[in-house]
Design a protein around this motif. Structure first.
Motif, PDB file in Angstrom:
ATOM      1  N   VAL A  64       2.013   4.319   5.328  1.00 43.84           N
ATOM      2  CA  VAL A  64       0.757   4.177   4.470  1.00 43.84           C
ATOM      3  C   VAL A  64      -0.022   5.748   4.841  1.00 43.84           C
ATOM      4  O   VAL A  64       0.148   6.218   5.789  1.00 43.84           O
ATOM      5  CB  VAL A  64      -0.101   3.141   4.874  1.00 43.84           C
ATOM      6  N   ASN A  65      -0.520   6.108   3.623  1.00 44.82           N
ATOM      7  CA  ASN A  65      -1.601   7.246   3.918  1.00 44.82           C
ATOM      8  C   ASN A  65      -2.806   6.772   4.519  1.00 44.82           C
ATOM      9  O   ASN A  65      -3.624   5.983   4.155  1.00 44.82           O
ATOM     10  CB  ASN A  65      -1.987   7.758   2.423  1.00 44.82           C
ATOM     11  N   ILE A  66      -2.894   7.274   5.711  1.00 47.85           N
ATOM     12  CA  ILE A  66      -3.883   6.659   6.445  1.00 47.85           C
ATOM     13  C   ILE A  66      -5.101   7.784   6.780  1.00 47.85           C
ATOM     14  O   ILE A  66      -4.772   8.951   7.097  1.00 47.85           O
ATOM     15  CB  ILE A  66      -3.406   6.420   7.940  1.00 47.85           C
ATOM     16  N   CYS A  67      -6.250   7.402   6.214  1.00 44.22           N
ATOM     17  CA  CYS A  67      -7.439   8.541   6.351  1.00 44.22           C
ATOM     18  C   CYS A  67      -8.357   8.218   7.659  1.00 44.22           C
ATOM     19  O   CYS A  67      -7.862   7.315   8.472  1.00 44.22           O
ATOM     20  CB  CYS A  67      -8.219   8.273   5.004  1.00 44.22           C
ATOM     21  N   MET A  93       0.887  -1.125  -0.076  1.00 44.33           N
ATOM     22  CA  MET A  93      -0.216  -0.016   0.115  1.00 44.33           C
ATOM     23  C   MET A  93       0.823   1.442  -0.001  1.00 44.33           C
ATOM     24  O   MET A  93       0.465   2.416  -0.696  1.00 44.33           O
ATOM     25  CB  MET A  93      -1.097   0.047   1.280  1.00 44.33           C
ATOM     26  N   ALA A  94       1.851   1.187   0.752  1.00 46.65           N
ATOM     27  CA  ALA A  94       2.904   2.430   0.927  1.00 46.65           C
ATOM     28  C   ALA A  94       3.396   2.440  -0.360  1.00 46.65           C
ATOM     29  O   ALA A  94       3.464   3.601  -0.994  1.00 46.65           O
ATOM     30  CB  ALA A  94       3.724   2.252   2.135  1.00 46.65           C
ATOM     31  N   GLU A  95       4.027   1.498  -0.958  1.00 48.07           N
ATOM     32  CA  GLU A  95       4.866   1.639  -2.355  1.00 48.07           C
ATOM     33  C   GLU A  95       3.786   2.202  -3.558  1.00 48.07           C
ATOM     34  O   GLU A  95       4.325   2.903  -4.084  1.00 48.07           O
ATOM     35  CB  GLU A  95       5.306   0.053  -2.667  1.00 48.07           C
ATOM     36  N   GLN A  96       2.641   1.981  -3.523  1.00 46.13           N
ATOM     37  CA  GLN A  96       1.704   2.367  -4.530  1.00 46.13           C
ATOM     38  C   GLN A  96       1.013   3.649  -4.065  1.00 46.13           C
ATOM     39  O   GLN A  96       0.533   4.193  -5.170  1.00 46.13           O
ATOM     40  CB  GLN A  96       0.682   1.231  -4.778  1.00 46.13           C
TER      41      GLN A  96
END
Length: 421
Positions: free
Chosen positions: A325-328, A273-276
Motif C-alpha cells: 500500500v502507498n503509506i503516507c 487498497m494496494a489494488e486500487q
C-alpha cells in the motif's frame, strides 16, 4: 559564509549552493555523501556530488559538512485549529485570540521543518490566503474546511441531548451534518464553495466522538460515491476518517483517495487498497499522546476507545506494508501538543525502517496531495523546499522529535525561513 541573515538569502534571484552535506534526495534509496545542491530563486537548479557539480560564479556557498540535507517535511493529517483537546473549549476561544494562536502553531510547524500541511478539517480558507500573502509565516496549506458527517457521526459533537451543532472554532467552521444522497451532494458543494482543497468525510466512528465507536461504519457506499463524484467535478478528492474493515471497504468501493487512521483494517482491506492505488495515512502518534499526556482531559469512554485503536495501529501498518500500500504520514495531533508531530516519523520508522518512514513524510505525501512534480524530493526543477538536520536520520530517527533544535536550516520555495548555522 554561514553567518547570513534571512534578508541576505531571500533576494529574488539569489543563487545558493549547499555543499558538503549528506543528501537524502528522496528519489533514490540511501544518501549521497559530500553533496552539492544549487538553488536559484525558488527552484532547485542542480543536485549532485561535490566536485562533480559546477557551482556558478556569484553563488553564495553554505558549508553543511557533517549535516544532512533532505526535502521539507509534509504532514498529511493535521488539525492546526484544534487548539484544545476539548472541542468545546476550542470553540469558546475568542476569534482574535484563536487566529493568533493558530498563527503561532503554523510558525512552530515551519520551524520544525514542516513546509507543507494538509489540514484535516477546522481551518478555513483565509488561513491559506494569509500564509500565501506572507501575513502568517507558516507551511503551505491544503485545507478541508468543514468536515462532512452523518447525524450522530464522528464530527457530530451534539451528543445525545444537544440539538444545535457545535462549531469547531469561533470563526464559524461547523461540521456539515448531512444524511442521504441529495443532502450529501449539497454538503459537498458547500465544503468546496468554502475553499476546500479536499473533502474530509467521516466514514466510521471515532475516539473523540460523543456517541459512536471506532468500527461503527457510517455513510453508505451510495452516499460516499456521491461525495466522491461531486468532489471530482471540481477537481477535488475525498479523504475519509475510517478505522474498521466495513468502513474502509465502503470508501474504496466509492473511490475515496485516502484512508485516514485505518487502525482496525484487515488483510483484505490492505490488498484492496494496494489494488486500487489508494493512499493510507496512519496517525500513530496521536493515540500515544492522548493516553500519556492528555488523559486528564478525556473521559473513560474516550480513553477506552483510544486504547483499542492504539494497540491495533502498528499491526495495521505492518499489514499495509506487506500488501504494498502507498503509506503516507500524518500526525493528527490535537490540543497543545502540535510541536510533537515529528514523533510520528520516529514511530513509523520502528515499523517501516528509517528510509521508508522518511519517504512516507516526503515523497509519498507529495503524491497524495497532487504535488509530486513540485515537492517531496530534491531534484532539479522542483520547488526549493528543504531542511538541513544536525545529524543522520537514517541512523537515528529520534532526530525528528528534536527538530526545533536539530533543524538548522528550513527553506521554503527558496526562502530561508530558519537559519541556525
Amino acid at each position: 559564509m554561514n553567518n547570513l541573515s534571512e534578508t541576505d538569502l531571500n533576494l529574488k534571484h539569489q543563487k545558493i549552493a549547499f555543499t558538503g552535506g549528506r543528501l537524502i534526495c528522496g528519489s533514490r534509496k540511501g544518501a549521497i555523501e559530500d553533496s552539492v545542491i544549487l538553488i536559484e530563486g525558488d527552484r532547485i537548479k542542480a543536485v549532485g556530488e561535490n566536485g562533480e557539480t559546477p557551482i556558478p560564479a556569484a553563488t553564495t556557498k553554505i558549508d553543511i559538512t557533517g549535516k544532512t540535507i533532505m526535502p521539507g517535511l509534509i504532514d498529511a493529517h493535521v488539525h492546526a485549529g484544534n487548539l484544545e483537546v476539548s472541542m468545546k473549549k476550542t470553540a469558546d476561544i475568542l476569534p482574535a485570540v484563536y487566529v493568533l494562536r493558530v498563527a503561532q502553531i503554523l510558525e512552530t510547524d515551519l520551524q520544525l521543518g514542516f513546509t507543507t500541511l494538509r489540514d484535516a478539517a477546522g481551518l478555513d480558507w483565509s488561513f491559506k490566503v494569509a500564509v500565501n500573502q506572507g501575513l502568517i509565516r507558516g507551511p503551505r496549506l491544503f485545507i478541508s474546511a468543514n468536515p462532512m458527517t452523518p447525524s450522530g457521526g464522528h464530527f457530530d459533537e451534539r451528543g445525545r441531548s444537544r440539538e444545535n451543532p457545535l462549531p469547531r472554532n469561533s470563526l464559524g467552521i461547523y461540521p456539515e451534518i448531512r444524511d442521504g444522497i441529495n443532502d450529501v451532494l449539497i454538503g459537498t458543494r458547500q465544503v468546496i464553495r468554502r475553499g476546500a482543497d479536499q473533502v474530509k468525510v467521516a466514514a466510521d466512528g471515532g475516539v473523540s466522538s460523543p456517541t459512536d465507536q471506532p468500527g461503527e461504519w457510517q455513510y453508505s457506499v451510495e452516499e460516499l460515491r456521491t461525495i466522491v463524484e461531486t468532489a471530482k467535478a471540481s477537481g477535488k478528492y475525498v479523504m475519509a476518517h475510517a478505522y474498521g474493515p466495513k468502513a474502509i471497504m465502503n470508501c474504496l468501493e466509492a473511490g475515496v483517495k485516502s484512508i485516514e487512521h485505518g487502525n482496525l483494517l484487515d488483510e483484505a482491506c490492505a490488498a484492496k487498497m494496494a489494488e486500487q492505488g489508494a493512499y493510507y495515512v496512519p496517525t500513530l502518534v496521536t493515540y500515544d499522546i492522548l493516553a500519556d499526556e492528555a488523559s486528564d482531559d478525556l473521559s473513560d469512554f474516550y480513553l477506552e476507545k483510544n486504547e483499542l485503536v492504539r494497540q491495533a495501529g502498528k499491526q495495521a501498518v505492518e499489514m499495509a506494508m506487506a500488501a504494498g500500500v502507498n503509506i503516507c504520514s500524518g500526525s493528527d495531533i490535537i490540543g497543545p501538543f502540535q510541536h510533537l508531530k515529528g514523533r510520528e516519523i520516529r514511530i513509523k520508522g520502528e515499523i517501516m525502517g528509517a528510509w521508508k518512514a522518511i519517504v512516507s513524510a516526503t515523497k509519498t505525501n507529495a503524491e497524495l496531495i497532487g504535488m509530486e512534480k513540485e515537492l517531496g524530493t530534491l531534484e532539479p526543477g522542483k520547488l526549493a523546499d528543504l531542511i538541513v538536520l544536525n545529524g543522520n536520520p537514517l541512523e537515528d530517527l529520534s532526530i525528528f522529535e528534536k527538530t526545533m533544535e536539530k533543524a538548522q536550516v528550513v527553506m521554503k520555495e527558496g526562502m530561508l525561513v530558519k537559519n541556525l548555522l
